[in-house]
Enzyme design. Sequence first.
Site, PDB file in Angstrom:
ATOM      1  N   GLY A 111       0.816  -1.205   0.000  1.00 33.34           N
ATOM      2  CA  GLY A 111       0.000   0.000   0.000  1.00 33.34           C
ATOM      3  C   GLY A 111       0.850   1.255   0.000  1.00 33.34           C
ATOM      4  CB  SER A 112       0.270   4.660  -1.223  1.00 39.52           C
ATOM      5  OG  SER A 112       0.547   4.320  -2.557  1.00 39.52           O
ATOM      6  N   GLY A 113       1.618   5.257   1.397  1.00 30.25           N
ATOM      7  CA  GLY A 113       1.578   5.900   2.708  1.00 30.25           C
ATOM      8  C   GLY A 113       2.746   5.512   3.595  1.00 30.25           C
ATOM      9  CG  HIS A 114       3.598   2.115   4.425  1.00 30.33           C
ATOM     10  ND1 HIS A 114       3.185   2.303   5.722  1.00 30.33           N
ATOM     11  CD2 HIS A 114       2.674   1.300   3.856  1.00 30.33           C
ATOM     12  CE1 HIS A 114       2.059   1.609   5.923  1.00 30.33           C
ATOM     13  NE2 HIS A 114       1.729   1.000   4.796  1.00 30.33           N
ATOM     14  CG  ASP A 164       0.169  -6.495   0.239  1.00 27.15           C
ATOM     15  OD1 ASP A 164      -0.927  -5.982  -0.060  1.00 27.15           O
ATOM     16  OD2 ASP A 164       1.055  -5.879   0.850  1.00 27.15           O
ATOM     17  CG  HIS A 167      -1.455  -0.696   8.073  1.00 30.73           C
ATOM     18  ND1 HIS A 167      -0.766  -1.878   8.077  1.00 30.73           N
ATOM     19  CD2 HIS A 167      -1.113  -0.052   6.940  1.00 30.73           C
ATOM     20  CE1 HIS A 167      -0.041  -1.956   6.966  1.00 30.73           C
ATOM     21  NE2 HIS A 167      -0.227  -0.860   6.268  1.00 30.73           N
TER      22      HIS A 167
END
Lengths: 333, 333
Positions: free
Chosen positions: A55-58, A111, A221
């Site tokens: 996912g994005s945001g990392h 994933d 998360h």
Amino acid sequence: MKKILNNPSDYVDEMLDGLCLAHPEYYARLGEAGRVIARAGGPRQGKVAIVSGGGSGHLPLFTGYVGDGFIDACAIGNVFAGPSIGDCVAAMRAADGGAGVLRLYGNYGGDRMNFDMAGELLELEAMETTTVLVADDIASASRAERHKRRGVAGLVYVYKIAGAKADQSGATLAEVSRVAQKAALACGSIGVALAPCVVPEARKPTFTIDDDEMEMGMGIHGEPGIWRGKLASADTMAAEMLERLCADMDIARGERVSVLINSLGAIPLEELYILYRYVARELAAKGLTVVAPLVGRYATSMEMSGASITLLQLDSELEQLLGRPANCPFWRV
Amino acid sequence: MKKILNNPSDYVDEMLDGLCLAHPEYYARLGEAGRVIARAGGPRQGKVAIVSGGGSGHLPLFTGYVGDGFIDACAIGNVFAGPSIGDCVAAMRAADGGAGVLRLYGNYGGDRMNFDMAGELLELEAMETTTVLVADDIASASRAERHKRRGVAGLVYVYKIAGAKADQSGATLAEVSRVAQKAALACGSIGVALAPCVVPEARKPTFTIDDDEMEMGMGIHGEPGIWRGKLASADTMAAEMLERLCADMDIARGERVSVLINSLGAIPLEELYILYRYVARELAAKGLTVVAPLVGRYATSMEMSGASITLLQLDSELEQLLGRPANCPFWRV
């Protein structure tokens, strides 16, 4: 909690635009929806390719580690959401240099499902592929259930080591996968959370926590941790994290380790160094030698407040690969 | 707003301890109170030395930029408080390689007074010294009163360029000072603040701002900006900042610039790239060529939320020096 953004639904695509505009010598944006980042120079023929995703945001995870001596391509999802099967396929195609493709990513259900299906599709085309999962978060399941642990900052070490192996002339997919698996089993991480972040489209914090509280072992998360209680001092926090890591990892006096003190986002470098001070002294007192320590933001959750500690237990092969030159915008040892 | 610390009065010393433990190949801790960071290898004989300094709480500024092709020593104060005269003297002595010492720092009254007195003391000992002040914050005073402007992220560019010049064999103090002055005049910065940070010993936020507000032009210690109003979109924010910079700087079509998109702390890389996306396109539309853009945390205020944009107007000399190899833990171009 304020964010700098335009339309929340454009957050990921605008971020990827900016990333590629800033670093065109490293990154090319591919995939039907532009959700694949691959090496700007294209695949290297004859080299085992390493593909990751998440996912994005990392940032810098996962995308940022596309580079020489690191990974070759990355499939990216929305914030905190895994990549699509199509993007996993596209990332593997973009990376393939004819010597096989290692799928190397953090252990999250979505994933795993999508990467597995992508792998099956491409094996039908006679692409040789393997999978290594990184499951380093010791707080997320017991050691007996290691396969249930989540993948967090340890992934950065595994990228570096597997990437260095793949860079060696003549390295086979089996050899790169063996080394990646060894590195994945040699690292353990634990995090502490102080305050949440905001997912752009949800527009609300990922969790709530009181002004005087912390949560030991919380996931990146906001997954539940081991305990929640009063905010402790830096040394007390570091002591518990290190104690839990050492208890989990069976590291003996005289061994060599690398250590990563990672900010989840808002915790500043100053405070990471305060943590490192304690960790460095404590590891020395345990008779361990620290090699190439990393202090900074390597695996984040946007503006989340908190930090994680990762230990990597080294043998001579892992240490040699960790120290090999590599080149991406977010790596400096 | 939570912090990871022990006794607040130990914040700076424990941070410096950790910094030197993590990077012993770069940094040595000197000075009576341990508030000087100098090159681990000692001064380089025959090289013009560059000394800087300022308050703590801005990592990687100021201390982090001690390294090859950067500065030689740094005097450090408490969080947001300038270094003492004694530490300024000690930093200059630690850096001196017999070819003169450039004092290069941001334009703040207290720092200026202490560095000036330190310089006078050492000139009595026949040390040759000069001063270049960086005053790049265009929001802090009008262009006619440039000498009143504060120094912010532009300092990083000036360190890099002056450091590269000082590294050239045979470069004199006059030449290094000339180049530093040229770089200082060639950069302009402006910041936007979304949320404050907490100074450890004060234990309260540096300013207050409503949940839906931003302040354009605010200083990195919370100094008043140009206006305060509703939080705007990333593109709107970037457009105003860029417009103000271009109006101030007289940059003509066809020129070459570098640009630094800097987080003040909590704003994540994702959002810096969203800002960069707009800035890169807008600069291209203005007929400018961007060289070696920087996106990241270069000059922070601990966990403050906000961002700044710095433009550096290049000529061939500045561009060549900006591109020279350099080595410190926080620089990557």
